[in-house]
Design an enzyme around this catalytic site. Sequence first.
Site, short mmCIF file in Angstrom:
data_model
loop_
_atom_site.label_atom_id
_atom_site.label_comp_id
_atom_site.label_asym_id
_atom_site.label_seq_id
_atom_site.Cartn_x
_atom_site.Cartn_y
_atom_site.Cartn_z
N GLU A 91 -5.35 18.77 -8.29
CA GLU A 91 -5.36 20.22 -8.06
C GLU A 91 -4.33 20.70 -7.04
O GLU A 91 -4.67 21.46 -6.13
CB GLU A 91 -6.77 20.69 -7.68
CG GLU A 91 -7.78 20.44 -8.79
CD GLU A 91 -9.12 21.12 -8.56
OE1 GLU A 91 -9.36 21.61 -7.44
OE2 GLU A 91 -9.92 21.18 -9.50
N TYR A 112 -13.88 25.00 -14.41
CA TYR A 112 -15.20 25.40 -13.92
C TYR A 112 -15.68 26.72 -14.51
O TYR A 112 -16.36 27.48 -13.85
CB TYR A 112 -15.18 25.41 -12.38
CG TYR A 112 -15.20 23.99 -11.86
CD1 TYR A 112 -16.40 23.29 -11.82
CD2 TYR A 112 -14.04 23.33 -11.52
CE1 TYR A 112 -16.44 21.96 -11.41
CE2 TYR A 112 -14.07 22.00 -11.10
CZ TYR A 112 -15.27 21.32 -11.06
OH TYR A 112 -15.31 20.01 -10.66
N GLU A 120 -12.43 17.45 -15.07
CA GLU A 120 -13.59 17.91 -14.29
C GLU A 120 -14.23 19.08 -15.00
O GLU A 120 -13.52 20.01 -15.43
CB GLU A 120 -13.18 18.37 -12.88
CG GLU A 120 -12.82 17.25 -11.93
CD GLU A 120 -12.58 17.73 -10.49
OE1 GLU A 120 -13.15 18.78 -10.09
OE2 GLU A 120 -11.83 17.06 -9.78
N ASP A 161 -12.69 18.69 -1.11
CA ASP A 161 -14.13 18.88 -1.10
C ASP A 161 -14.88 17.54 -1.04
O ASP A 161 -15.69 17.24 -1.89
CB ASP A 161 -14.50 19.66 -2.38
CG ASP A 161 -15.98 19.93 -2.51
OD1 ASP A 161 -16.62 20.26 -1.48
OD2 ASP A 161 -16.50 19.82 -3.64
C1 BDP Z 1 -12.59 20.69 -7.78
C2 BDP Z 1 -12.15 19.48 -6.98
C3 BDP Z 1 -13.31 18.58 -6.58
C4 BDP Z 1 -14.47 19.41 -6.09
C5 BDP Z 1 -14.92 20.31 -7.22
C6 BDP Z 1 -16.13 21.16 -6.82
O1 BDP Z 1 -11.19 18.73 -7.67
O2 BDP Z 1 -12.89 17.66 -5.61
O3 BDP Z 1 -15.52 18.65 -5.58
O4 BDP Z 1 -13.87 21.18 -7.54
O5 BDP Z 1 -15.92 22.24 -6.27
O6 BDP Z 1 -11.81 21.76 -7.41
O7 BDP Z 1 -17.25 20.73 -7.05
#
Ligand code: BDP
Length: 590
Positions: free
Chosen positions: A409, A463, A499, A163
């Site tokens: 990932e 997330y 993240e 991404d």
């Molecule tokens: C994660 C990835 C990252 C993406 C992020 C997203 O590691 O590179 O930019 O999600 O979706 O899966 O913002």
Amino acid sequence: MLRPQDTSSRERVRLDGLWAFAFDPADRGRAEEWWRGELPGAVEMPVPASYNDVPATREAHDHVGDVWYQRHVRVPARWDGRRVVLRFDAAAHRAVVWWNDVEVGRHEGGYTPFECDVTAHVRSGETARVTVVVDNRLHLTSIPPGIVDVLPDGRRRQRYFHDFFNYAGLHRTVWLYTTPHEYVEDITVTTEVTGADARVRYRVDVAGGRVAEVVLRDADGTERARAAAAEGTLEVADAKLWRPGHGHLHHLEVRTAGADPDEYALPVGLRDVRVDGDRFLINGEPFRFRGFGKHEDGAVRGKGHDDVLMVHDFALLRWIGANSFRTSHYPYAEEVLEYADRHGVVIIDETPAVGLNFEIAHTLVPGDPEHIFAAVDDTTRAAHLRAIRELVARDKNHPSVVMWSIANEPDSARPEARPYFEPLVAAARAADPSRPVCFAQVQLPPDRDVISDLFDVICLNRYNGWYVDTGDLATAERELEAELREWVRGHGKPIIVTEYGADAVAGVRSVTAGTWTEDYQVELLETFHRVFDRIDSVVGEHVWNFADFATGYGVNRVDGNKKGVFTRDRRPKSAAFALRRRWRGTDFPE
Ligand code: BDP
């Protein structure tokens, strides 16, 4: 691999500036041997920079294939008789280099340097033509992986499974430099700390000669230890240590023997890194990571290194109270690591192995292999191995680097992931036994992940509240906490959430805090922080992302990824102030 330096025996010239440049969408250049003369139809292109956004055309932005760079280089007459090296700090993603008509080097891997020894071809005082072809194509055999489709109209389209935009070109400085013919080829330093004392283990590789002396000096020039062997241990009593927030550096000065000695001065930080149970220790003290996953990304220059943006980004890290970041998702410019060394910023250093996962890619088409490990092969794994070795070879001596991340990932639920990763983890440990090894794991609970036990630290990209339970922070909080507790029970290792975040379009506000608002971004981060504060094993929080960044086309991307806490031009969103309140005034020094 040593970075070029000016010393009494070495001199370097930067070949940055405007180069002649030509797109080659029909692959004519290699067949027509464009390196033999002036590039046809050349325009001017700045180096360092990504070429994609400079010409202001859709074709340039979306180019897939070769581009050609060329310039003339005058070799100073005083370099007569020296060894001369042409070095590219980065060429994304693969390059071939010619000195006049002669091929002098080739390299694959867009984020690590390579060198061409041109001594045999140089006539000092002459003007030479340097030509480089740079290919931006990503294949299932490259790291990162991708697929190039040829469309019915003959155009090429690049698909990839990560991404961020596939910026390309000469992203970093190009050097021409000299050394004596017997020269310091490499230095490896590892450091240990015991109370107030430090120990430096070093090894010097000299091409064609031998070491005369090795002297360790403190920042003020005071000699702290000395030796005369190529390999050894230096003891430093009552040492001034490198610590997070205090980038104190010593220098290891190396001199070779002989009539034409070489000199090199390596910056060294006296510190050590260890994982103990669920603690991450720097100099024996528990360290808590606060910061971001970042990108090398800026308007117009794309991934081109820029000192202005770099220094500003470090200033913003300080402003917000961050003490660390991950070089997501590739090795950053060496200038960045050197800056972090000098300023005590802690780094998790990542390879470009991003996108080894079809489950989260939205770019698959019918006929593609079912999963990533059915698509990649031994060539891919060899490229991944090379990426790990080149990262360690380049960055092993940086005190700021405290851990290697060998992938972002990957599809760690597939049984095939284990035989794929086992040798890679072993190779990372063999290349550097002194640092922990991790990978950033995507949204998979411990019972579905087949590789995390191979690693020293559990790094989780999560997330909840965004891709999972979108808009429902109460559920996000409950599920995140339950999952993290499972990791604690199952592994007992330190956990860094590498993240977490939400997209927010700067300026979009709402009292009901809907998705894509600044307010939701703040609430989501606060939700995660409440959970982190209840779980001792969570030793790190890296928000995704430091700043908004460019991506490929996508229906869930609005002019790129908007999970930045700063906008792409580095203005703070509300989340930046919220993080500053959390992070400042704790243990991050002024
Ligand atoms: C994660 C990835 C990252 C993406 C992020 C997203 O590691 O590179 O930019 O999600 O979706 O899966 O913002």
